[in-house]
Write a protein that holds these residues in place. Structure first.
Motif, PDB file in Angstrom:
ATOM      1  N   GLY A   1     -14.962   8.494 -14.729  1.00  0.00           N
ATOM      2  CA  GLY A   1     -16.243   8.383 -15.401  1.00  0.00           C
ATOM      3  C   GLY A   1     -17.391   9.016 -14.614  1.00  0.00           C
ATOM      4  N   TYR A   2     -17.100   9.570 -13.445  1.00  0.00           N
ATOM      5  CA  TYR A   2     -18.132  10.205 -12.618  1.00  0.00           C
ATOM      6  C   TYR A   2     -17.786  11.680 -12.432  1.00  0.00           C
ATOM      7  CZ  TYR A   2     -19.327   5.398 -11.515  1.00  0.00           C
ATOM      8  OH  TYR A   2     -19.682   4.089 -11.611  1.00  0.00           O
ATOM      9  N   SER A   3     -18.802  12.483 -12.224  1.00  0.00           N
ATOM     10  CA  SER A   3     -18.564  13.905 -12.006  1.00  0.00           C
ATOM     11  C   SER A   3     -18.264  14.168 -10.527  1.00  0.00           C
ATOM     12  CB  SER A   3     -19.788  14.718 -12.425  1.00  0.00           C
ATOM     13  OG  SER A   3     -20.863  14.459 -11.550  1.00  0.00           O
ATOM     14  N   ALA A   4     -17.826  15.385 -10.247  1.00  0.00           N
ATOM     15  CA  ALA A   4     -17.543  15.760  -8.855  1.00  0.00           C
ATOM     16  C   ALA A   4     -18.836  15.745  -8.033  1.00  0.00           C
ATOM     17  CB  ALA A   4     -16.895  17.135  -8.810  1.00  0.00           C
ATOM     18  N   ALA A   5     -19.951  16.157  -8.634  1.00  0.00           N
ATOM     19  CA  ALA A   5     -21.225  16.176  -7.908  1.00  0.00           C
ATOM     20  C   ALA A   5     -21.683  14.765  -7.562  1.00  0.00           C
ATOM     21  CB  ALA A   5     -22.284  16.895  -8.742  1.00  0.00           C
TER      22      ALA A   5
ATOM     23  N   PHE B   1     -19.090  26.376  -8.103  1.00  0.00           N
ATOM     24  CA  PHE B   1     -18.789  24.964  -8.303  1.00  0.00           C
ATOM     25  C   PHE B   1     -19.056  24.190  -7.014  1.00  0.00           C
ATOM     26  CE2 PHE B   1     -15.609  21.605  -7.690  1.00  0.00           C
ATOM     27  CZ  PHE B   1     -15.923  20.763  -8.748  1.00  0.00           C
ATOM     28  N   LEU B   2     -18.564  24.708  -5.895  1.00  0.00           N
ATOM     29  CA  LEU B   2     -18.796  24.047  -4.607  1.00  0.00           C
ATOM     30  C   LEU B   2     -20.280  24.046  -4.242  1.00  0.00           C
ATOM     31  CD1 LEU B   2     -15.748  25.362  -2.554  1.00  0.00           C
ATOM     32  CD2 LEU B   2     -16.106  23.065  -3.449  1.00  0.00           C
TER      33      LEU B   2
ATOM     34  N   THR C   1     -24.818  20.894  -3.184  1.00  0.00           N
ATOM     35  CA  THR C   1     -26.262  20.722  -3.367  1.00  0.00           C
ATOM     36  C   THR C   1     -26.575  19.281  -3.751  1.00  0.00           C
ATOM     37  OG1 THR C   1     -26.498  23.028  -4.018  1.00  0.00           O
ATOM     38  CG2 THR C   1     -28.285  21.554  -4.620  1.00  0.00           C
ATOM     39  N   ALA C   2     -25.764  18.698  -4.628  1.00  0.00           N
ATOM     40  CA  ALA C   2     -25.945  17.284  -4.977  1.00  0.00           C
ATOM     41  C   ALA C   2     -25.773  16.407  -3.742  1.00  0.00           C
ATOM     42  CB  ALA C   2     -24.961  16.880  -6.063  1.00  0.00           C
ATOM     43  N   GLY C   3     -24.820  16.730  -2.885  1.00  0.00           N
ATOM     44  CA  GLY C   3     -24.634  15.978  -1.643  1.00  0.00           C
ATOM     45  C   GLY C   3     -25.796  16.164  -0.683  1.00  0.00           C
ATOM     46  N   GLY C   4     -26.357  17.379  -0.654  1.00  0.00           N
ATOM     47  CA  GLY C   4     -27.515  17.627   0.205  1.00  0.00           C
ATOM     48  C   GLY C   4     -28.721  16.817  -0.229  1.00  0.00           C
TER      49      GLY C   4
ATOM     50  N   LEU D   1     -25.303  18.571   4.470  1.00  0.00           N
ATOM     51  CA  LEU D   1     -25.901  19.892   4.592  1.00  0.00           C
ATOM     52  C   LEU D   1     -24.993  20.934   5.245  1.00  0.00           C
ATOM     53  CD1 LEU D   1     -29.535  18.848   5.531  1.00  0.00           C
ATOM     54  CD2 LEU D   1     -28.609  19.448   3.299  1.00  0.00           C
ATOM     55  N   LEU D   2     -24.089  20.537   6.115  1.00  0.00           N
ATOM     56  CA  LEU D   2     -23.185  21.522   6.723  1.00  0.00           C
ATOM     57  C   LEU D   2     -22.267  22.199   5.693  1.00  0.00           C
ATOM     58  CD1 LEU D   2     -22.307  19.917  10.161  1.00  0.00           C
ATOM     59  CD2 LEU D   2     -23.794  21.847   9.668  1.00  0.00           C
ATOM     60  N   PRO D   3     -21.642  21.436   4.774  1.00  0.00           N
ATOM     61  CA  PRO D   3     -20.858  22.130   3.747  1.00  0.00           C
ATOM     62  C   PRO D   3     -21.728  23.011   2.845  1.00  0.00           C
ATOM     63  CG  PRO D   3     -20.235  19.833   3.829  1.00  0.00           C
ATOM     64  CD  PRO D   3     -21.432  19.988   4.697  1.00  0.00           C
ATOM     65  N   LEU D   4     -22.954  22.594   2.587  1.00  0.00           N
ATOM     66  CA  LEU D   4     -23.861  23.405   1.768  1.00  0.00           C
ATOM     67  C   LEU D   4     -24.156  24.744   2.452  1.00  0.00           C
ATOM     68  CD1 LEU D   4     -25.728  23.698  -0.684  1.00  0.00           C
ATOM     69  CD2 LEU D   4     -27.485  22.528   0.635  1.00  0.00           C
TER      70      LEU D   4
END
Length: 165
Positions: free
Chosen positions: A90-94, A138-139, A144-147, A117-120
């Motif tokens: 029910g949740y997206s990857a972001a 996609f990544l 960006t959502a994680g950042g 921020l490191l993966p971004l």
């Protein structure tokens, strides 16, 4: 040292017949006849100023800059894949990645920044060097959502004073 004039009879003995001129050179049979010497060559040059292309508008420059990341259909496909809910969760990857980065806040104020921020930065570097594909875009959306999940205004207070909320 005395200066004595040269006597021509000392070089050419007297009573000698003059040297005959060399015979004209005849090309061998089968060779093309010699071409006559060309006359004067006239060159006329007309210079025209090269037209300067108009400077692109702001929107054209923005569109060209965005095309460095990928084609519009690739960006749309990557954005759709990143925000559509994963079946069964029910949740997206972001949002899943943003929640994971937010959990890093339990470890300290710096960990969410490293985790988000490191993966971004790694994905942005890869896209700028090698171009955008659907997977890379996609990544980019997911990281960006994680950042954004890593940033918290209270972190400035926590880092400077050590006070936790």
């Amino acid at each position: 040292m005395t200066h004595t004039p040269i006597n021509p009879t000392a070089i050419i003995p007297p009573n000698q017949p003059p040297i005959p001129p060399a015979p004209p050179t005849v090309p061998p049979a089968g060779w093309p006849p010699p071409t006559p010497t060309p006359g004067p060559i006239e060159v006329h040059v007309t210079l025209h100023p090269e037209p300067v292309p108009p400077e692109p508008s702001l929107w054209a420059r923005l569109a060209e800059w965005l095309r460095r990341f990928g084609r519009p259909w690739q960006a749309a496909a990557a954005l759709t894949a990143a925000v559509l809910p994963i079946p069964g969760t029910g949740y997206s990857a972001a949002t899943t990645w943003a929640y994971t980065v937010e959990l890093g806040r339990d470890l300290g104020p710096w960990q969410p920044y490293a985790l988000g921020l490191l993966p971004l930065v790694a994905v942005l570097t890869r896209i700028l060097r090698h171009g955008g594909t659907v997977r890379r875009l996609f990544l980019l959306v997911v990281t960006t959502a994680g950042g954004w999940a890593a940033v918290d205004p209270f972190d400035v207070v926590t880092i400077l004073t050590g006070v936790t909320g």
